[in-house]
Write a protein that holds these residues in place. Structure first.
Motif, PDB file in Angstrom:
ATOM      1  N   ASP A   1       0.920  -1.267   0.154  1.00 48.82           N
ATOM      2  CA  ASP A   1      -0.095   0.148  -0.025  1.00 48.82           C
ATOM      3  C   ASP A   1       0.840   1.177  -0.067  1.00 48.82           C
ATOM      4  OD1 ASP A   1      -2.024  -1.556   0.022  1.00 48.82           O
ATOM      5  OD2 ASP A   1      -2.636  -1.496   2.138  1.00 48.82           O
TER       6      ASP A   1
ATOM      7  N   ASP B   1       1.008   4.272  -2.740  1.00 49.87           N
ATOM      8  CA  ASP B   1       0.619   5.690  -2.668  1.00 49.87           C
ATOM      9  C   ASP B   1       1.829   6.479  -3.213  1.00 49.87           C
ATOM     10  OD1 ASP B   1      -1.390   5.507  -1.352  1.00 49.87           O
ATOM     11  OD2 ASP B   1      -0.815   5.503   0.648  1.00 49.87           O
TER      12      ASP B   1
ATOM     13  N   ASN C   1       1.692   9.311  -6.428  1.00 49.82           N
ATOM     14  CA  ASN C   1       2.204  10.456  -6.341  1.00 49.82           C
ATOM     15  C   ASN C   1       3.192  10.633  -7.576  1.00 49.82           C
ATOM     16  OD1 ASN C   1       0.841  11.032  -3.799  1.00 49.82           O
ATOM     17  ND2 ASN C   1       2.543  10.674  -2.806  1.00 49.82           N
TER      18      ASN C   1
END
Ligand code: EPS
Length: 389
Positions: free
Chosen positions: A204, A208, A212
């Motif tokens: 996870d 992320d 980004n």
């Protein structure tokens, strides 16, 4: 690529009416579910960083021949995926030439034509090779849109493999500079987590960071590449061969994955790391328990001497950043040979997650071809008997 048994051809343009495939060599009696093909098509469409086209399409396959009551008959299988976007391109993609084009038609055709080659795309070499002055003619077939129908073909290959207990998956291990350092402990966990992730990453936090990185690239008008891994388990020993260079399984897999648009490198197992490992750490020692062979490592990625060795198959691919960029690169306008900014049109910022699903399909196609060649037979009953012997 020379295929031994499972042969297919595809056709179709990115903004043409549809994409098609005809597959030959699939034995009779194999269960094929259309829903499973559609699930694979949906997996290819998702992915953080994909462009506007994926909002227009909802890729679904129509099986036109070769399957009856859910089972193959041994006849060629014909597949079709319609392009929803075609409705907006009918004039620009017309098969017939217009004798009396209206002003409106000419404007629509002109809008879609371009001559400012995109560095990194097939535009320049394609225009020279096929003598095409409108780069639209190059883009339409070189586009990665055609990988949709290849995923449908790969889904049939996966369903053949599954009938013999062979299953696989794919996941993303790098986007831009963001690498996956932490792997869940089992392949089942990696697969489960990757399938739920819109960057197809099993961790996870890393996912992320990948999102980004894609956002940053999008804001800068740039694009990002990355790396993915395809894993297949439960393969019999001896698919592929060492007797001729074009029969090695690693050689065939490399060509199958390298030829996906944007792929620049293919690795098997430890891959490029093998250059820095001494032999004592590279090669997977062999042990025996209850007369069964086993290994504690798999740097070979399941292939030794160009053949499966019974371990898990691990194929890695590297995709370059997409060459269609909002922040255009310097190039030349082929119309007047003057310096120009490269053509830009709607595109993806990052397509690595989609590429991993395409690679999974390509690997499945080669494995199915090898399995069919090894087992022989014209129907599932014959194949199963050979497999068990
Ligand atoms: C793609 C469809 C294309 C692109 C992408 C892949 O659709 P369009 O050109 O209409 O936006 O989104 O193709 C490329 C980025 C490329 O360079 O070929 C698809 O269905 O995957």
């Amino acid at each position: 690529m020379t295929m031994k048994r499972f042969r297919f051809l595809t056709s179709g343009e990115s903004h043409g009416k549809c994409l098609n495939a005809i597959i030959e060599g699939v034995p009779a009696g194999i269960r094929i579910k259309t829903d499973i093909i559609n699930e694979d098509l949906a997996r290819r469409q998702v992915g953080y960083g994909r462009g506007g086209r994926m909002q227009i399409e909802k890729d679904t396959v129509e099986i036109k021949s070769g399957i009856r009551f859910g089972k193959t008959t041994g006849a060629p299988i014909c597949l079709e995926i319609k392009n929803n976007d075609y409705i907006n391109w009918q004039d620009a993609m017309s098969v017939e030439s217009y004798e009396y084009p209206t002003e409106d038609m000419l404007r629509k055709i002109e809008e879609k034509s371009f001559t400012k080659v995109r560095p990194g795309h097939a535009d320049y070499a394609g225009s020279v090779k096929y003598n095409l002055s409108d780069l639209r003619d190059v883009l339409e077939r070189s586009s990665a849109r055609k990988t949709a129908i290849e995923v449908a073909v790969g889904s049939i290959a996966k369903q053949i493999l599954k009938a013999f207990g062979i299953m696989g998956f794919s996941h993303v291990i790098q986007i831009g500079r963001v690498k996956l350092d932490f792997y869940p402990k089992t392949y089942t966990l990696i697969k489960e987590k990757a399938e739920k992730s819109d960057v197809r990453c099993s961790d996870d936090l890393t996912a992320d960071r990948m999102r980004n990185a894609i956002d940053e690239a999008a804001q800068a008008g740039d694009t990002l590449g990355g790396k993915f891994e395809v894993i297949f388990g439960n393969l019999p020993v001896g698919l592929g061969s060492y007797v001729h260079w074009d029969m090695t399984l690693d050689g065939r897999l490399a060509q199958a994955v390298m030829s996906i648009p944007g792929v620049k490198a293919v690795e098997i197992g430890a891959g490029v790391e093998a250059a820095s490992l001494p032999g004592s750490r590279m090669h997977d020692e062999i042990f025996v328990k209850n007369k069964e062979i086993y290994r504690k490592t798999n740097n070979a990625g399941g292939i030794e001497g160009g053949m499966t060795n019974g371990e898990t198959l691990i194929v890695k691919g590297t995709m370059k950043p997409i060459p269609t960029m909002r922040k255009s690169l310097a190039t030349v306008d082929l119309k007047d040979m003057q310096p120009a900014s490269a053509h830009f049109e709607r595109s993806d910022v990052c397509a690595v997650p989609a590429c991993s699903v395409v690679a999974e399909a390509r690997v499945a196609i080669i494995l199915a071809d090898e399995l069919l060649a090894k087992l022989g037979g014209d129907n599932y009953v014959e194949m199963k008997a050979h497999y068990e012997s």
